[in-house]
Design a protein around this motif. Structure first.
Motif, PDB file in Angstrom:
ATOM      1  N   ILE A 173      67.634  11.055 -31.661  1.00 27.06           N
ATOM      2  CA  ILE A 173      67.886   9.691 -32.144  1.00 27.06           C
ATOM      3  C   ILE A 173      67.411   9.585 -33.596  1.00 27.06           C
ATOM      4  O   ILE A 173      66.568  10.357 -34.063  1.00 27.06           O
ATOM      5  CB  ILE A 173      67.179   8.638 -31.269  1.00 27.06           C
ATOM      6  CG1 ILE A 173      65.669   8.889 -31.247  1.00 27.06           C
ATOM      7  CG2 ILE A 173      67.728   8.665 -29.839  1.00 27.06           C
ATOM      8  CD1 ILE A 173      64.898   7.819 -30.472  1.00 27.06           C
ATOM      9  N   GLY A 174      67.946   8.603 -34.329  1.00 23.60           N
ATOM     10  CA  GLY A 174      67.581   8.380 -35.727  1.00 23.60           C
ATOM     11  C   GLY A 174      68.806   8.189 -36.572  1.00 23.60           C
ATOM     12  O   GLY A 174      69.900   7.864 -36.067  1.00 23.60           O
ATOM     13  N   ASN A 175      68.631   8.381 -37.882  1.00 25.82           N
ATOM     14  CA  ASN A 175      69.737   8.229 -38.820  1.00 25.82           C
ATOM     15  C   ASN A 175      69.664   9.326 -39.866  1.00 25.82           C
ATOM     16  O   ASN A 175      68.925  10.295 -39.703  1.00 25.82           O
ATOM     17  CB  ASN A 175      69.713   6.842 -39.473  1.00 25.82           C
ATOM     18  CG  ASN A 175      68.323   6.523 -40.040  1.00 25.82           C
ATOM     19  OD1 ASN A 175      67.653   7.423 -40.565  1.00 25.82           O
ATOM     20  ND2 ASN A 175      67.908   5.265 -39.945  1.00 25.82           N
ATOM     21  N   GLU A 176      70.421   9.117 -40.954  1.00 23.15           N
ATOM     22  CA  GLU A 176      70.471  10.163 -41.964  1.00 23.15           C
ATOM     23  C   GLU A 176      69.144  10.355 -42.681  1.00 23.15           C
ATOM     24  O   GLU A 176      68.902  11.380 -43.333  1.00 23.15           O
ATOM     25  CB  GLU A 176      71.576   9.852 -42.991  1.00 23.15           C
ATOM     26  CG  GLU A 176      71.367   8.589 -43.821  1.00 23.15           C
ATOM     27  CD  GLU A 176      71.880   7.328 -43.113  1.00 23.15           C
ATOM     28  OE1 GLU A 176      71.885   6.271 -43.730  1.00 23.15           O
ATOM     29  OE2 GLU A 176      72.275   7.446 -41.909  1.00 23.15           O
ATOM     30  N   HIS A 177      68.267   9.366 -42.574  1.00 28.04           N
ATOM     31  CA  HIS A 177      66.973   9.464 -43.243  1.00 28.04           C
ATOM     32  C   HIS A 177      65.938  10.172 -42.375  1.00 28.04           C
ATOM     33  O   HIS A 177      64.877  10.549 -42.868  1.00 28.04           O
ATOM     34  CB  HIS A 177      66.460   8.069 -43.623  1.00 28.04           C
ATOM     35  CG  HIS A 177      67.395   7.315 -44.500  1.00 28.04           C
ATOM     36  ND1 HIS A 177      67.676   7.684 -45.817  1.00 28.04           N
ATOM     37  CD2 HIS A 177      68.156   6.197 -44.259  1.00 28.04           C
ATOM     38  CE1 HIS A 177      68.547   6.835 -46.345  1.00 28.04           C
ATOM     39  NE2 HIS A 177      68.860   5.912 -45.409  1.00 28.04           N
ATOM     40  N   GLY A 178      66.221  10.336 -41.144  1.00 26.35           N
ATOM     41  CA  GLY A 178      65.268  11.017 -40.277  1.00 26.35           C
ATOM     42  C   GLY A 178      65.655  10.889 -38.814  1.00 26.35           C
ATOM     43  O   GLY A 178      66.338   9.940 -38.425  1.00 26.35           O
ATOM     44  N   SER A 179      65.279  11.853 -38.051  1.00 29.90           N
ATOM     45  CA  SER A 179      65.584  11.827 -36.614  1.00 29.90           C
ATOM     46  C   SER A 179      64.432  12.476 -35.840  1.00 29.90           C
ATOM     47  O   SER A 179      63.574  13.171 -36.408  1.00 29.90           O
ATOM     48  CB  SER A 179      66.900  12.570 -36.333  1.00 29.90           C
ATOM     49  OG  SER A 179      66.767  13.946 -36.689  1.00 29.90           O
ATOM     50  N   LYS A 180      64.440  12.243 -34.557  1.00 31.08           N
ATOM     51  CA  LYS A 180      63.421  12.851 -33.695  1.00 31.08           C
ATOM     52  C   LYS A 180      64.045  13.141 -32.331  1.00 31.08           C
ATOM     53  O   LYS A 180      65.071  12.562 -31.955  1.00 31.08           O
ATOM     54  CB  LYS A 180      62.208  11.946 -33.548  1.00 31.08           C
ATOM     55  CG  LYS A 180      62.488  10.629 -32.836  1.00 31.08           C
ATOM     56  CD  LYS A 180      61.194   9.834 -32.660  1.00 31.08           C
ATOM     57  CE  LYS A 180      61.462   8.522 -31.892  1.00 31.08           C
ATOM     58  NZ  LYS A 180      60.208   7.769 -31.658  1.00 31.08           N
TER      59      LYS A 180
END
Length: 397
Positions: free
Chosen positions: A230-237
């Motif tokens: 999950i997350g977006n282009e700025h960060g995910s986990k």
């Protein structure tokens, strides 16, 4: 005397004759056809011999004309044995009554020991045992066997995992394993949810993760349903995707149903018999007479009789005879089709998860051949098609 059994059952008397005319008296008995044997001289004026009990009066009649004295030494055989038995009847009756009382007490339940259960669980088990008839002071003959008691307790008390039942002498011993409250599951590793079979999505309940499909979408086996990234282009986990994805799946079933068949049913009439089994000999106690049923099944339950700590070679047998009859069942084509559908549904329910639901069915092929209806049926089932798949390092990149 050659026939000892005849003389035993008729009885014999050991007679002693004394006097001057002993020889003439013996000769007179012989001429009178009185049977005597084991004649022995006892000194010069006495003789002993055996005579049948039934000839006693004839002997007394013959001695009247002789200067002899008759005395009876002993009596032998069944009549005298029976007489002595009657004299000691009180002793034998007391001994028999003692044996009967001890045998009955040895087959009475005198204790119920429950281990491994909490006080609340023990109270619940004792209440259930009362309903099953397992009580202190009750004869074991009229109770279920230990396997049946164990099965009924496990079926009726859902909060126990297992109960061991053992009959040790006159004491029932129960070893209980209670169900533990499940501990919270360990933290799940990162995972996706993928489809375990082909289906059309009908509903979704996602607790954690990112949905990758939508309702009414067709999915293939192993297709990603919920992503654990999950997350977006700025960060995910990475997380553990959790949820339930309900999909419409399909199952095919082929069934044959005969238009005519014979089967056995119980009429409800039954007869009970009770008997004692001593070795290979069966002694009826109750339920005499011939069985009037033409067709029947017999169920025999035998319980060993105990005497103190020993198990006697005697069994109390409870015999149940149930009448049965052969019933011919005839279906028309429509009825056979409906019956075949019910069989197919029952078979399918044993294969799919318990929370799955059959929503529709379609008959693909139908044919009557050789007195049978042959069906091919397609079933539509709504079930959870999601299965967990761990996220590997390559998946996250």
């Amino acid at each position: 005397m050659k026939n000892h059994w005849v003389t035993f059952f008729g009885g014999t008397i050991h007679v002693k004759v004394e006097g001057k005319g002993v020889e003439r008296f013996i000769n007179q008995l012989t001429r009178s056809h009185l049977t005597i044997w084991n004649v022995k001289r006892q000194g010069s004026l006495a003789v002993t011999f055996y005579i049948r009990l039934q000839d006693l009066q004839k002997l007394r009649h013959q001695v009247r004309g002789f200067d002899c004295k008759i005395s009876f030494l002993t009596g032998q055989g069944a009549p005298f044995l029976w007489k002595r038995t009657l004299k000691n009847a009180g002793f034998f009756a007391g001994f028999f009554l003692f044996f009967v009382v001890i045998t009955i007490l040895s087959n009475v339940v005198w204790g119920i020991d429950i281990k491994g259960a909490s006080p609340q669980m023990e109270h619940q088990i004792r209440k259930e045992l009362d309903r099953l008839g397992v009580q202190v002071g009750k004869l074991q003959f009229f109770m279920d066997d230990v396997q049946t008691i164990q099965q009924k307790l496990e079926d009726r008390i859902p909060s126990i995992t297992w109960v061991g039942v053992d009959l040790n002498g006159t004491t029932f011993q129960f070893q209980v394993v209670e169900k533990n409250i499940p501990t919270p599951p360990d933290k799940l590793p990162p995972q996706d949810l993928v489809a375990n079979k082909k289906a059309v999505i009908v509903d979704m309940f996602v607790e954690n993760g990112q949905k990758m499909v939508s309702i009414n979408q067709y999915v293939n086996k192993d297709q990603l349903l919920v992503s654990g990234i999950i997350g977006n282009e700025h960060g995910s986990k990475q997380v553990a995707a959790i949820g339930k994805i309900l999909g419409k799946t399909w199952y095919k079933s082929d069934v044959q149903m005969p238009l005519q068949s014979d089967f056995q049913v119980y009429t409800g009439s039954e007869k009970r018999k009770y008997s004692l089994q001593i070795g290979s000999v069966s002694i009826p106690l109750w339920g005499f007479g011939k069985i009037k049923y033409k067709n029947y099944d017999t169920e025999v339950e035998g319980k060993s009789i105990k005497f103190l700590k020993w198990t006697l070679p005697i069994k109390f047998k409870d015999i149940t005879i149930r009448e049965k009859e052969i019933v011919k069942r005839t279906y028309n084509e429509k009825q056979a089709i409906n019956a075949a559908k019910e069989i197919a549904q029952s078979d399918l329910k044993g294969k799919i998860p318990s929370d799955a639901k059959i929503v529709d069915e379609y008959v693909l092929h139908q044919k009557v051949e050789n007195g049978k209806v042959n069906l091919s049926i397609y079933f539509q089932v709504i079930e959870n098609i999601a299965k967990a798949k761990p996220i590997t390092q390559g998946d996250s990149e």
